[in-house]
Scaffold this motif. Structure first.
Motif, PDB file in Angstrom:
ATOM      1  N   ILE A 161       0.780  -1.260   0.017  1.00  0.00           N
ATOM      2  CA  ILE A 161      -0.011   0.101   0.049  1.00  0.00           C
ATOM      3  C   ILE A 161       0.762   1.291  -0.029  1.00  0.00           C
ATOM      4  O   ILE A 161       0.315   2.395   0.384  1.00  0.00           O
ATOM      5  CB  ILE A 161      -1.050  -0.052   1.093  1.00  0.00           C
ATOM      6  CG1 ILE A 161      -0.269   0.241   2.670  1.00  0.00           C
ATOM      7  CG2 ILE A 161      -1.932  -1.352   0.978  1.00  0.00           C
ATOM      8  CD1 ILE A 161      -1.172   0.511   3.805  1.00  0.00           C
ATOM      9  N   ARG A 193       1.658   5.512   5.253  1.00  0.00           N
ATOM     10  CA  ARG A 193       0.138   5.524   5.695  1.00  0.00           C
ATOM     11  C   ARG A 193      -0.140   5.748   7.292  1.00  0.00           C
ATOM     12  O   ARG A 193       0.059   4.834   8.038  1.00  0.00           O
ATOM     13  CB  ARG A 193      -0.298   4.089   5.124  1.00  0.00           C
ATOM     14  CG  ARG A 193      -0.281   3.712   3.756  1.00  0.00           C
ATOM     15  CD  ARG A 193      -1.449   4.661   3.099  1.00  0.00           C
ATOM     16  NE  ARG A 193      -1.551   4.244   1.696  1.00  0.00           N
ATOM     17  CZ  ARG A 193      -2.639   3.966   1.018  1.00  0.00           C
ATOM     18  NH1 ARG A 193      -3.850   4.298   1.604  1.00  0.00           N
ATOM     19  NH2 ARG A 193      -2.622   3.599  -0.138  1.00  0.00           N
ATOM     20  N   ILE A 248      -7.375  -1.298   3.896  1.00  0.00           N
ATOM     21  CA  ILE A 248      -6.842  -0.354   2.990  1.00  0.00           C
ATOM     22  C   ILE A 248      -6.944  -0.934   1.522  1.00  0.00           C
ATOM     23  O   ILE A 248      -7.548  -0.414   0.704  1.00  0.00           O
ATOM     24  CB  ILE A 248      -5.733   0.213   3.462  1.00  0.00           C
ATOM     25  CG1 ILE A 248      -5.801   1.163   4.561  1.00  0.00           C
ATOM     26  CG2 ILE A 248      -5.187   1.112   2.150  1.00  0.00           C
ATOM     27  CD1 ILE A 248      -4.637   1.814   5.289  1.00  0.00           C
ATOM     28  N   ARG A 277     -10.810  -1.429   0.465  1.00  0.00           N
ATOM     29  CA  ARG A 277     -11.467  -0.164   0.146  1.00  0.00           C
ATOM     30  C   ARG A 277     -10.756   0.662  -1.252  1.00  0.00           C
ATOM     31  O   ARG A 277     -11.714   1.352  -1.697  1.00  0.00           O
ATOM     32  CB  ARG A 277     -10.952   0.658   1.568  1.00  0.00           C
ATOM     33  CG  ARG A 277     -11.818   1.980   1.251  1.00  0.00           C
ATOM     34  CD  ARG A 277     -11.423   2.884   2.761  1.00  0.00           C
ATOM     35  NE  ARG A 277     -10.288   3.565   2.843  1.00  0.00           N
ATOM     36  CZ  ARG A 277      -9.467   3.618   3.672  1.00  0.00           C
ATOM     37  NH1 ARG A 277      -9.701   2.821   4.876  1.00  0.00           N
ATOM     38  NH2 ARG A 277      -8.256   4.335   3.788  1.00  0.00           N
ATOM     39  N   GLU A 278      -9.552   0.506  -1.307  1.00  0.00           N
ATOM     40  CA  GLU A 278      -8.767   1.195  -2.383  1.00  0.00           C
ATOM     41  C   GLU A 278      -8.935   0.131  -3.883  1.00  0.00           C
ATOM     42  O   GLU A 278      -8.602   0.736  -4.712  1.00  0.00           O
ATOM     43  CB  GLU A 278      -7.645   1.562  -2.416  1.00  0.00           C
ATOM     44  CG  GLU A 278      -7.415   2.641  -0.899  1.00  0.00           C
ATOM     45  CD  GLU A 278      -6.198   3.303  -0.726  1.00  0.00           C
ATOM     46  OE1 GLU A 278      -5.181   2.970  -1.527  1.00  0.00           O
ATOM     47  OE2 GLU A 278      -6.061   4.030   0.080  1.00  0.00           O
ATOM     48  N   LEU A 295      -7.069  -2.455  -4.705  1.00  0.00           N
ATOM     49  CA  LEU A 295      -5.938  -2.480  -5.407  1.00  0.00           C
ATOM     50  C   LEU A 295      -5.681  -3.958  -6.028  1.00  0.00           C
ATOM     51  O   LEU A 295      -5.136  -3.963  -7.011  1.00  0.00           O
ATOM     52  CB  LEU A 295      -4.909  -2.200  -4.191  1.00  0.00           C
ATOM     53  CG  LEU A 295      -4.788  -1.050  -3.307  1.00  0.00           C
ATOM     54  CD1 LEU A 295      -3.628  -1.016  -2.511  1.00  0.00           C
ATOM     55  CD2 LEU A 295      -4.465  -0.033  -4.554  1.00  0.00           C
ATOM     56  N   ARG A 332      -7.601  -3.556  -9.167  1.00  0.00           N
ATOM     57  CA  ARG A 332      -6.844  -2.721 -10.049  1.00  0.00           C
ATOM     58  C   ARG A 332      -5.527  -3.277 -10.644  1.00  0.00           C
ATOM     59  O   ARG A 332      -5.309  -3.014 -11.917  1.00  0.00           O
ATOM     60  CB  ARG A 332      -6.283  -1.391  -9.380  1.00  0.00           C
ATOM     61  CG  ARG A 332      -5.601  -0.240 -10.164  1.00  0.00           C
ATOM     62  CD  ARG A 332      -4.501   0.571  -9.448  1.00  0.00           C
ATOM     63  NE  ARG A 332      -5.316   1.356  -8.433  1.00  0.00           N
ATOM     64  CZ  ARG A 332      -4.477   2.219  -7.635  1.00  0.00           C
ATOM     65  NH1 ARG A 332      -3.382   2.556  -7.890  1.00  0.00           N
ATOM     66  NH2 ARG A 332      -5.519   3.211  -6.653  1.00  0.00           N
ATOM     67  N   ILE A 348       0.143   0.552  -5.186  1.00  0.00           N
ATOM     68  CA  ILE A 348      -0.489   1.789  -5.582  1.00  0.00           C
ATOM     69  C   ILE A 348      -0.055   2.381  -6.763  1.00  0.00           C
ATOM     70  O   ILE A 348      -0.375   3.488  -7.294  1.00  0.00           O
ATOM     71  CB  ILE A 348      -0.121   2.671  -4.489  1.00  0.00           C
ATOM     72  CG1 ILE A 348       1.279   2.840  -4.119  1.00  0.00           C
ATOM     73  CG2 ILE A 348      -0.772   2.237  -3.085  1.00  0.00           C
ATOM     74  CD1 ILE A 348       1.560   4.221  -3.177  1.00  0.00           C
ATOM     75  N   THR A 383       0.433   3.636 -10.295  1.00  0.00           N
ATOM     76  CA  THR A 383      -0.507   3.990 -11.440  1.00  0.00           C
ATOM     77  C   THR A 383       0.223   3.874 -12.848  1.00  0.00           C
ATOM     78  O   THR A 383       1.563   3.544 -12.922  1.00  0.00           O
ATOM     79  CB  THR A 383      -0.705   5.575 -11.341  1.00  0.00           C
ATOM     80  OG1 THR A 383       0.350   6.478 -11.413  1.00  0.00           O
ATOM     81  CG2 THR A 383      -1.463   5.843  -9.905  1.00  0.00           C
TER      82      THR A 383
END
Length: 459
Positions: free
Chosen positions: A65, A69, A341, A344-345, A347, A350, A432, A434
């Motif tokens: 993550i 954090r 986390i 929730r995100e 990941l 993704r 995380i 991108t």
């Protein structure tokens, strides 16, 4: 006194005087001086001189993550204030490992519902080895204790972990490994496929090496096969899709347990919570650690299938095994927040549907055609770049690994942290990342390859 009161040179001198590093040539490192990393945020780490470096290894395969954090720090602080420590011995428990075990059972394959905690992947593999052999003894088959592993596998660096692994330099330093562990060929088509052999056929041949080892020993002597779904420290070796279904079929045919080491691949790295789900494997044990807390606290979790757990509970009596920090309440609190986390995100999704496919495409387009690159490969956010002297023949530079180290050093100088393992550059970035981060990484790696190539031409 905090580290800010020391200069880089002073920290390096103290480091050299007192600190023995893992997997390090200490003489070489002390002559050069260690790199001191002082802070990190998001996908970046920063050294003592303020240099910003894009972390392509997520620490050591673990910071899924990213860094900085506050939620994880807050979770650790709150748990420390309430209950900083109590053990899981004496028929006791604390709330956070109880809730974490429940959460892991929800995320794991359906037949995996029990969890044994430790502090590292090495500890978890020690536990797995002991548990598997204990299982067969409880079933009245103590002679069924041989473990089949693979060459160049990595399963930790304790005595049991190093014995399970297939890295010859580690075996040599052991000067006597745990007995009854044998190693067969790895499923690495780039180097081991025969001329004209398809990936599918190679995968079946690599799986047959497992069956051959079972037959050589006798199925009544073989307890389990252990493997990383994707071989990580050995160079991100991704098996053909035909490999794992065939290995699983073979294990079931001969009643051999299947142990998965997901210390690296667990918790989203391959685009599923576990690579067992990516490859359709139904293991009896799953070793996890690293990304369970995103590296913010040391914690491991051995996930145990119902078959083994039922025998342990009903026939086992006291299991004479465990660790002082098993189920540490602070580490488990951090793990719970970390998993929250990741969920929730989104990941994991993704990686599966966005950044994983983009990562594969970007590596191929920006790196794959370079003169120094024999192959690029990836799965999820996990990749490798093979460094070669000649693309056509796959000839390597000599001495082995020297060119990859040169590429690595240039990459770090370009603000890109990645790792060299033999002649392979490996990447395992935070989840995380991108598309923009991936593009940045590829640009920096491409520059490092160009600079290394210029240096190699001078030699």
């Amino acid at each position: 006194m905090t580290y800010q009161n020391y200069s880089l040179k002073q920290l390096q001198q103290i480091d050299a005087a007192h600190h023995l590093h893992p997997f390090t040539d200490h003489k070489e490192m002390r002559e050069a001086g260690s790199r001191i990393i002082t802070r990190a945020n998001g996908p970046f780490i920063y050294d003592s001189e303020g240099t910003e470096i894009l972390d392509g290894m997520a620490g050591l395969w673990c910071v899924n993550i990213g860094y900085g954090r506050d939620e994880l720090a807050d979770a650790a602080y709150a748990q420390m204030k309430e209950l900083p420590y109590y053990n899981s011995f004496f028929k006791c428990s604390t709330p956070t490992p109880v809730l974490l075990a429940k959460k892991l059972a929800e995320l794991a394959p359906k037949h995996v519902n029990q969890v044994f905690f430790g502090s590292s992947g090495s500890e978890a593999n020690d536990t797995a080895l002991r548990l598997v052999r204990h299982y067969w003894a409880l079933e009245g088959k103590p002679e069924k204790n041989r473990i089949i592993s693979r060459k160049t596998a990595y399963h930790g660096s304790t005595i049991a972990g190093a014995s399970l692994g297939g890295m010859e330099p580690m075996h040599k330093q052991l000067n006597g490994a745990v007995p009854n562990i044998v190693h067969v060929m790895m499923p690495y088509a780039y180097e081991l496929a025969l001329p004209g052999e398809s990936d599918h056929d190679f995968g079946l041949r690599a799986a047959k090496a497992v069956e051959d080892a079972i037959l050589e020993a006798g199925a009544d002597k073989v307890a389990a096969f252990i493997g990383e779904p994707v071989m990580g420290a050995g160079g991100v070796k991704i098996p053909p899709m035909s490999y794992w279904p065939e290995v699983q079929r073979i294990c079931r045919k001969y009643d051999v347990l299947l142990m998965l080491d997901e210390v690296i691949t667990g918790y989203g790295r391959t685009g599923e919570w576990f690579a067992a789900q990516t490859f359709g494997i139904e293991p009896d044990t799953i070793t996890t650690a690293k990304a369970l807390t995103s590296g913010y606290q040391p914690l491991s979790a051995l996930l145990v299938g119902d078959r083994i757990a039922a025998t342990l509970v009903e026939k086992g009596g006291e299991f004479n095994h465990g660790y002082t920090y098993a189920g540490h309440p602070v580490a488990c609190a951090v793990a719970l927040k970390n998993l929250e986390i990741i969920e929730r995100e989104g990941l994991v999704d993704r990686v599966k549907n966005d950044t994983g496919p983009y990562f594969a495409k970007a590596l191929q387009e920006h790196i794959g055609g370079h003169d120094l690159v024999g192959e690029v490969r990836s799965i999820g956010l996990m990749g490798a770049i093979e460094i070669v002297r000649d693309n056509a023949t796959k000839e390597r530079f000599l001495p082995a690994g020297s060119a990859a180290v040169l590429v690595r050093d240039h990459a770090i100088a370009q603000g890109m942290m990645l790792r060299a393992t033999g002649d392979t550059m490996i990447l395992s970035p935070p989840l995380i990342w991108t598309r923009e981060t991936i593009d940045m990484a590829c640009d920096r790696i491409a520059k490092a390859l160009d600079l290394a190539q210029a240096d190699l031409r001078k030699q």
